[in-house]
Scaffold this motif. Structure first.
Motif, PDB file in Angstrom:
ATOM      1  N   THR A 278       0.901  -1.017   0.012  1.00 41.96           N
ATOM      2  CA  THR A 278       0.196  -0.149  -0.035  1.00 41.96           C
ATOM      3  C   THR A 278       0.889   1.214   0.165  1.00 41.96           C
ATOM      4  O   THR A 278       1.817   1.211   0.840  1.00 41.96           O
ATOM      5  CB  THR A 278      -0.819   0.054   1.310  1.00 41.96           C
ATOM      6  OG1 THR A 278      -1.823  -0.925   1.060  1.00 41.96           O
ATOM      7  CG2 THR A 278      -1.677   1.518   1.361  1.00 41.96           C
ATOM      8  N   HIS A 279       0.620   2.232  -0.714  1.00 37.75           N
ATOM      9  CA  HIS A 279       1.197   3.588  -0.808  1.00 37.75           C
ATOM     10  C   HIS A 279       0.566   4.488   0.120  1.00 37.75           C
ATOM     11  O   HIS A 279      -0.859   4.699   0.073  1.00 37.75           O
ATOM     12  CB  HIS A 279       1.137   4.087  -2.330  1.00 37.75           C
ATOM     13  CG  HIS A 279       2.174   3.469  -3.223  1.00 37.75           C
ATOM     14  ND1 HIS A 279       3.213   3.925  -3.811  1.00 37.75           N
ATOM     15  CD2 HIS A 279       2.159   2.208  -3.891  1.00 37.75           C
ATOM     16  CE1 HIS A 279       3.817   3.170  -4.472  1.00 37.75           C
ATOM     17  NE2 HIS A 279       3.047   2.053  -4.632  1.00 37.75           N
ATOM     18  N   ILE A 280       1.165   4.937   0.855  1.00 38.44           N
ATOM     19  CA  ILE A 280       0.542   6.156   1.989  1.00 38.44           C
ATOM     20  C   ILE A 280       1.222   7.467   1.675  1.00 38.44           C
ATOM     21  O   ILE A 280       2.383   7.496   1.667  1.00 38.44           O
ATOM     22  CB  ILE A 280       1.148   5.340   3.325  1.00 38.44           C
ATOM     23  CG1 ILE A 280       0.348   3.850   3.619  1.00 38.44           C
ATOM     24  CG2 ILE A 280       0.381   6.428   4.453  1.00 38.44           C
ATOM     25  CD1 ILE A 280       0.780   3.210   4.740  1.00 38.44           C
ATOM     26  N   VAL A 444      -4.061   9.540   2.395  1.00 36.50           N
ATOM     27  CA  VAL A 444      -4.286   9.017   1.088  1.00 36.50           C
ATOM     28  C   VAL A 444      -3.540   7.345   1.117  1.00 36.50           C
ATOM     29  O   VAL A 444      -2.402   7.239   1.569  1.00 36.50           O
ATOM     30  CB  VAL A 444      -4.028   9.414  -0.231  1.00 36.50           C
ATOM     31  CG1 VAL A 444      -4.157   8.717  -1.355  1.00 36.50           C
ATOM     32  CG2 VAL A 444      -4.490  10.664  -0.262  1.00 36.50           C
ATOM     33  N   THR A 445      -4.419   6.581   0.986  1.00 38.50           N
ATOM     34  CA  THR A 445      -3.864   5.068   0.632  1.00 38.50           C
ATOM     35  C   THR A 445      -4.298   4.310  -0.779  1.00 38.50           C
ATOM     36  O   THR A 445      -5.403   4.555  -0.996  1.00 38.50           O
ATOM     37  CB  THR A 445      -4.094   4.219   1.943  1.00 38.50           C
ATOM     38  OG1 THR A 445      -5.586   3.922   2.210  1.00 38.50           O
ATOM     39  CG2 THR A 445      -3.702   4.461   3.344  1.00 38.50           C
ATOM     40  N   VAL A 446      -3.243   3.801  -1.125  1.00 44.19           N
ATOM     41  CA  VAL A 446      -3.558   3.075  -2.606  1.00 44.19           C
ATOM     42  C   VAL A 446      -2.911   1.639  -2.255  1.00 44.19           C
ATOM     43  O   VAL A 446      -1.805   1.449  -2.346  1.00 44.19           O
ATOM     44  CB  VAL A 446      -2.884   3.626  -3.560  1.00 44.19           C
ATOM     45  CG1 VAL A 446      -3.098   3.060  -5.062  1.00 44.19           C
ATOM     46  CG2 VAL A 446      -3.538   5.159  -3.758  1.00 44.19           C
ATOM     47  N   GLY A 447      -3.947   0.493  -2.328  1.00 41.66           N
ATOM     48  CA  GLY A 447      -3.469  -0.579  -2.277  1.00 41.66           C
ATOM     49  C   GLY A 447      -4.542  -1.425  -2.009  1.00 41.66           C
ATOM     50  O   GLY A 447      -5.870  -1.128  -2.116  1.00 41.66           O
ATOM     51  N   LYS A 448      -4.481  -2.551  -1.579  1.00 39.40           N
ATOM     52  CA  LYS A 448      -5.614  -3.680  -1.286  1.00 39.40           C
ATOM     53  C   LYS A 448      -6.072  -3.499   0.203  1.00 39.40           C
ATOM     54  O   LYS A 448      -5.394  -3.941   1.289  1.00 39.40           O
ATOM     55  CB  LYS A 448      -5.049  -5.122  -1.574  1.00 39.40           C
ATOM     56  CG  LYS A 448      -6.457  -6.286  -1.935  1.00 39.40           C
ATOM     57  CD  LYS A 448      -5.597  -7.511  -2.208  1.00 39.40           C
ATOM     58  CE  LYS A 448      -6.852  -8.642  -2.259  1.00 39.40           C
ATOM     59  NZ  LYS A 448      -6.561  -9.801  -2.689  1.00 39.40           N
ATOM     60  N   ALA A 449      -7.315  -3.385   0.556  1.00 43.62           N
ATOM     61  CA  ALA A 449      -7.769  -3.187   1.862  1.00 43.62           C
ATOM     62  C   ALA A 449      -7.665  -4.465   2.678  1.00 43.62           C
ATOM     63  O   ALA A 449      -7.805  -5.450   2.004  1.00 43.62           O
ATOM     64  CB  ALA A 449      -9.368  -2.596   1.785  1.00 43.62           C
TER      65      ALA A 449
END
Length: 452
Positions: A278-280, A444-449
């Motif tokens: 996850t990108h944070i 902001v988070t981008v990834g698999k929850a």
């Protein structure tokens, strides 16, 4: 080939120049010079209205010229992506020459030419040898590129297609997805919120006339800062500026950007993306260029997350817990308040833990400030490394452009270390308490929850 090899060899040189008092340039251009020890910066206004920043560096037979227009993506308005596309078109056909002929003319004399666009700036750069004949051809070509872009339809279509590919690639990149969402959230309602490359539907609709209008409005002398470093004296630099800008309209400076409003409350944004990590990004609007708190925030951030392995964030996130390979924080000052960002990438299942650690680190730093040992080490690291940041003509040119564009003091470089050394722990704690709001941060988070 011989010219190219000579040019590459010359890139490794260092510069060291002394200071002098103010003087009067040719054609009644009033030249103001920085005072004190260190790099001597001379500045004046061209006859067309451009601001000029100049450093004479006679050690190498070369010159760096950087034109910076206040024409970055913050000027896109409704036509998102037009600043980027306009700037790119300045590397295409111009005057009587085709794109290939322009490239050949620069190549023949060993010159390097480039363009780029950011949120604040649109940049056009030239690096050339200062041999009279070689420089004359480089400058003549540069002048035409800057002032006579052709905006040919076939080239617009080709460059537009490339920009659309770049936009599509960003949609597949978790880092780009995170950055776009972060900027959109912290700068909501402000020009900085928009993606610099634009969006597909709007870029596709940009016309030749749109590009010409944008160029006509923003690529003008009164909206231009010129930085020059090299083996020419002030008289020669003055003449070069007058030649380069001769065919530019005087025009008007870009309007002042709107003031930024801080987020009213914290916000968490998640973008689902099928990946193991996850990108944070966590942050808020930070500070402008020339901000009164610049040095306090800069030194403080160096301790918090800006010094690599020596920073608190790196120590806690990577060294102690192994949650991420890289973790950091930084301020990016701009014309309006640029972002303060804390960031990292971690395995999906570690996202919440990493966020909790970031939050605690920031709150503790705001409340307690740095230790005496951290502050001493940080100052030594910053001031000791500063000479390496201004050890080439290219480095100096970039700094000159920033100083001129953002109206920073002429003694910015010569007083930088003194101002860093003057920062105290109380100044850092006070600045962070007044400027950073842990309860209003955008996450902001981008990834698999990580579903439990």
């Amino acid at each position: 080939m011989a010219l190219r090899n000579l040019f590459l060899f010359l890139l490794i040189g260092f510069i060291s120049v002394s200071c002098s008092k103010s003087e009067q340039g040719d054609d009644a251009a009033v030249v103001t010079s920085s005072q004190g020890e260190g790099i001597k910066i001379q500045t004046w206004q061209s006859s067309k209205g451009a601001k000029v920043m100049f450093v004479q560096a006679p050690q190498l037979p070369m010159i760096d010229i950087r034109l910076v227009f206040n024409a970055g993506s913050a000027r896109d308005k409704a036509q998102l992506g037009i600043a980027q596309l306009t700037n790119t078109m300045l590397s295409q056909s111009a005057g009587q020459w085709s794109t290939d002929e322009i490239a050949e003319r620069f190549e023949e004399v060993g010159a390097n030419f480039s363009t780029s666009a950011l949120r604040d700036m649109a940049i056009i750069s030239l690096r050339s040898l200062t041999d009279e004949k070689l420089l004359a051809q480089a400058i003549a070509t540069f002048k035409v590129v800057v002032s006579q872009p052709a905006f040919k339809l076939d080239e617009i279509k080709r460059q537009k297609a490339q920009q659309l590919i770049a936009i599509q690639n960003q949609l597949q990149s978790p880092g780009s997805i995170a950055s776009k969402a972060f900027y959109a959230a912290i700068f909501k309602g402000h020009p900085y919120a928009q993606p610099t490359m634009g969006i597909k539907e709007i870029v596709s609709a940009i016309s030749t006339e749109n590009l010409k209008e944008f160029y006509k409005r923003y690529y003008v002398a009164n909206n231009l800062t010129i930085a020059i470093v090299g083996n020419v004296d002030q008289k020669q630099a003055h003449a070069l500026v007058e030649e380069i800008t001769a065919d530019l309209a005087s025009g008007k400076a870009a309007e002042k950007l709107a003031e930024l409003a801080m987020p009213e409350k914290a916000q968490q944004i998640h973008k689902e993306y099928a990946a193991t990590q996850t990108h944070i990004l966590v942050g808020q609007p930070g500070m402008k260029r020339g901000d009164d708190d610049y040095y306090s925030l800069y030194v403080g951030n160096h301790i918090l997350g800006g010094s690599g392995f020596g920073s608190r964030i790196m120590q806690e996130i990577r060294e102690k817990r192994g949650l991420a390979y890289s973790s950091y924080s930084y301020f990016a000052p701009m014309l309006a308040e640029g972002p303060f960002i804390m960031g990292l990438q971690t395995r999906n299942e570690n996202t919440q833990q990493a966020l909790e650690i970031l939050d605690k680190l920031l709150r503790d730093f705001i409340e307690q400030g740095p230790t005496a040992e951290e502050l001493s080490h940080s100052k030594k690291n910053i001031t000791g490394g500063f000479p390496l940041r201004v050890d080439s003509n290219k480095d100096i040119t970039e700094y000159l452009a920033v100083i001129g564009f953002y109206n920073l003091p002429l003694d910015y470089l010569s007083t930088f270390n003194d101002k860093v050394n003057a920062v105290t722990a109380e100044m850092i704690k006070d600045a962070f308490k007044r400027r950073i709001y842990p309860d209003k941060l955008i996450t902001v988070t981008v990834g698999k929850a990580n579903k439990k």
